[in-house]
Design a protein around this motif. Structure first.
Motif, PDB file in Angstrom:
ATOM      1  N   GLN A   1       0.859  -1.227   0.090  1.00 45.62           N
ATOM      2  CA  GLN A   1      -0.095  -0.100  -0.016  1.00 45.62           C
ATOM      3  C   GLN A   1       0.887   1.294  -0.052  1.00 45.62           C
ATOM      4  OE1 GLN A   1      -2.150  -1.445   3.698  1.00 45.62           O
ATOM      5  NE2 GLN A   1      -4.063  -0.770   2.421  1.00 45.62           N
ATOM      6  N   ARG A   2       2.206   1.127   0.238  1.00 44.24           N
ATOM      7  CA  ARG A   2       2.921   2.239   0.224  1.00 44.24           C
ATOM      8  C   ARG A   2       3.489   2.697  -1.037  1.00 44.24           C
ATOM      9  NH1 ARG A   2       5.998   2.281   6.156  1.00 44.24           N
ATOM     10  NH2 ARG A   2       4.370   1.223   7.169  1.00 44.24           N
ATOM     11  N   GLU A   3       3.493   2.027  -2.190  1.00 43.74           N
ATOM     12  CA  GLU A   3       3.857   2.276  -3.311  1.00 43.74           C
ATOM     13  C   GLU A   3       5.380   2.581  -3.386  1.00 43.74           C
ATOM     14  OE1 GLU A   3       1.223   4.704  -5.968  1.00 43.74           O
ATOM     15  OE2 GLU A   3       0.549   5.513  -3.987  1.00 43.74           O
ATOM     16  N   VAL A   4       5.987   1.426  -2.649  1.00 43.95           N
ATOM     17  CA  VAL A   4       7.754   1.452  -2.802  1.00 43.95           C
ATOM     18  C   VAL A   4       8.013   0.312  -3.469  1.00 43.95           C
ATOM     19  CG1 VAL A   4       7.697   3.033  -0.733  1.00 43.95           C
ATOM     20  CG2 VAL A   4       7.810   0.474  -0.488  1.00 43.95           C
ATOM     21  N   ALA A   5       9.327   0.343  -3.943  1.00 43.96           N
ATOM     22  CA  ALA A   5      10.086  -0.876  -4.343  1.00 43.96           C
ATOM     23  C   ALA A   5      11.331  -0.916  -3.862  1.00 43.96           C
ATOM     24  CB  ALA A   5       9.867  -1.021  -6.004  1.00 43.96           C
ATOM     25  N   VAL A   6      11.847  -2.369  -3.407  1.00 49.59           N
ATOM     26  CA  VAL A   6      13.013  -2.393  -2.869  1.00 49.59           C
ATOM     27  C   VAL A   6      13.887  -3.391  -3.656  1.00 49.59           C
ATOM     28  CG1 VAL A   6      14.463  -3.310  -0.692  1.00 49.59           C
ATOM     29  CG2 VAL A   6      11.796  -2.398  -0.501  1.00 49.59           C
ATOM     30  N   VAL A   7      15.213  -2.804  -3.859  1.00 53.87           N
ATOM     31  CA  VAL A   7      16.398  -3.841  -4.564  1.00 53.87           C
ATOM     32  C   VAL A   7      17.297  -4.223  -3.366  1.00 53.87           C
ATOM     33  CG1 VAL A   7      18.063  -3.942  -6.250  1.00 53.87           C
ATOM     34  CG2 VAL A   7      15.890  -2.536  -6.781  1.00 53.87           C
ATOM     35  N   PHE A   8      17.146  -5.448  -3.125  1.00 53.56           N
ATOM     36  CA  PHE A   8      18.237  -5.993  -1.959  1.00 53.56           C
ATOM     37  C   PHE A   8      19.711  -6.478  -2.555  1.00 53.56           C
ATOM     38  CE2 PHE A   8      13.853  -6.922  -0.881  1.00 53.56           C
ATOM     39  CZ  PHE A   8      13.667  -6.627   0.562  1.00 53.56           C
ATOM     40  N   GLN A   9      20.578  -6.493  -1.608  1.00 54.15           N
ATOM     41  CA  GLN A   9      21.900  -6.970  -1.788  1.00 54.15           C
ATOM     42  C   GLN A   9      22.001  -7.985  -3.062  1.00 54.15           C
ATOM     43  OE1 GLN A   9      24.427  -7.324   1.540  1.00 54.15           O
ATOM     44  NE2 GLN A   9      23.528  -5.840   2.605  1.00 54.15           N
ATOM     45  N   ASN A  10      21.089  -9.033  -2.749  1.00 65.13           N
ATOM     46  CA  ASN A  10      21.472 -10.223  -3.752  1.00 65.13           C
ATOM     47  C   ASN A  10      20.616 -10.337  -5.046  1.00 65.13           C
ATOM     48  OD1 ASN A  10      19.055 -10.816  -2.487  1.00 65.13           O
ATOM     49  ND2 ASN A  10      19.659 -12.751  -1.580  1.00 65.13           N
ATOM     50  N   TYR A  11      19.772  -9.082  -5.160  1.00 68.34           N
ATOM     51  CA  TYR A  11      19.081  -8.898  -6.353  1.00 68.34           C
ATOM     52  C   TYR A  11      17.517 -10.011  -6.228  1.00 68.34           C
ATOM     53  CZ  TYR A  11      23.101  -6.687  -8.281  1.00 68.34           C
ATOM     54  OH  TYR A  11      24.421  -6.051  -8.335  1.00 68.34           O
ATOM     55  N   ALA A  12      18.047 -10.979  -5.457  1.00 71.43           N
ATOM     56  CA  ALA A  12      16.705 -11.822  -5.227  1.00 71.43           C
ATOM     57  C   ALA A  12      15.926 -12.335  -6.583  1.00 71.43           C
ATOM     58  CB  ALA A  12      15.644 -11.467  -4.183  1.00 71.43           C
TER      59      ALA A  12
END
Length: 310
Positions: free
Chosen positions: A81-92
């Motif tokens: 619901q926050r309209e954010v996106a995350v890119v992590f260290q290992n790309y997943a």
């Protein structure tokens, strides 16, 4: 200028060890900028990112995303619901899915939007391959493409360059900045590496023990640090008198120098030499491009730049 993220009095303590990882933080991130939180391991920077994303719950304070309250004592919106996106260290990345399927995983983006994202991330022609068939740089582009395909309000990057070697890191850093700017997206970048922060950022916040110590451009915080911790964290310094310091690049070895010294050590760093000199029972570090200096040599030097006082 529109503020995409605002935190007010944001506070978080980990009960185990009673460690404060966010000490009443007030911070704003502007639309379209790459904002970096720079700090050592344990400074609280990743926890701060996770609180913005909705992956960690603050103990107190408020979080606004594009003027929408997403966290307070009475509000706690889910990450989606926050309209954010995350890119992590290992790309997943999901190894059993094609690049196209990885990018659109969990998204309802149209084929047209996918084509646009593939084009802008330079992945056109790679969409039917699998992650193991791509280079490290291409995998980073896939992770970024997956994060931005739903056009989030802010892109959160949790040290995505920390697990690569120096040569590849330099290349990925360039590509990452080009892609973020190409999409005109707002980004919060978390890192412990000052070179990454200096290259990528429009503004930088230095974080230590849950506190934001200083915010500014790379040039502002380097030349005008708020305190001794910030100054030391951003680069070497030499104490020239009580509470007065100077950086190595602001000491010049020259024939008309006003002070005398002896060269104690010379270290070659490729693009410059770091010279350790002894002068009046003080040891100073100097950056030089002179190939002819030798250990034991008597030299003269002068101070040729800002003196920092704390």
């Amino acid at each position: 200028m529109n503020e995409i993220v605002q935190t007010k009095n944001l506070h978080k303590i980990f009960c185990k060890g009673n460690i404060c990882v966010a000490n009443k933080i007030d911070l704003s991130i502007n639309e379209g900028e790459i904002f970096t939180i720079l700090g050592k391991s344990g400074s609280g920077k990743t926890t701060f990112l996770r609180m913005i994303a909705g992956l960690e719950t603050p103990d107190d304070g408020e979080i606004f995303i594009d003027n929408k309250l997403v966290f307070s004592k009475n509000t706690n919106l889910e990450p989606k619901q926050r309209e954010v996106a995350v890119v992590f260290q290992n790309y997943a990345l999901l190894p059993h899915l094609t690049i196209a399927s990885n990018i659109t995983f969990g998204s309802d983006a149209s084929k047209e939007i996918l084509e646009e994202v593939l084009e802008k991330t330079k992945l056109k022609g790679q969409e039917n391959k699998f992650p193991h068939e791509l280079s490290g740089g291409q995998q980073q582009r896939v992770a970024l493409a997956r994060a931005i395909i739903n056009k989030p309000k802010i892109l959160l990057l949790d040290e995505p360059l920390s697990n690569v070697d120096t040569e590849l890191r330099t290349h990925l850093r360039i590509e990452l900045k080009e892609m973020i700017k190409a999409f005109n997206i707002t980004a919060l970048f978390i890192t412990h590496d000052k070179e990454d922060a200096f290259y990528l950022s429009d503004r930088i916040a230095i974080m230590h023990e849950g506190n934001i110590l200083q915010i500014g451009t790379a040039k502002e915080i380097y030349h005008h640090p708020n305190d001794l911790y910030c100054a030391n964290f951003l680069g070497k310094m030499t104490e020239i008198s009580k509470n007065s310091y100077i950086r190595p690049e602001h000491i010049e070895i020259c024939e008309n120098g006003e002070f005398e010294a002896t060269i104690k050590d010379i270290i070659f760093y490729g693009s410059f030499y770091e010279i350790k000199i002894s002068s009046k029972e003080k040891e100073l570090f100097v950056h030089s491009f002179d190939d002819h200096l030798q250990i034991g040599q008597k030299i003269k030097y002068k101070l040729n730049g800002d003196i920092l006082k704390f």
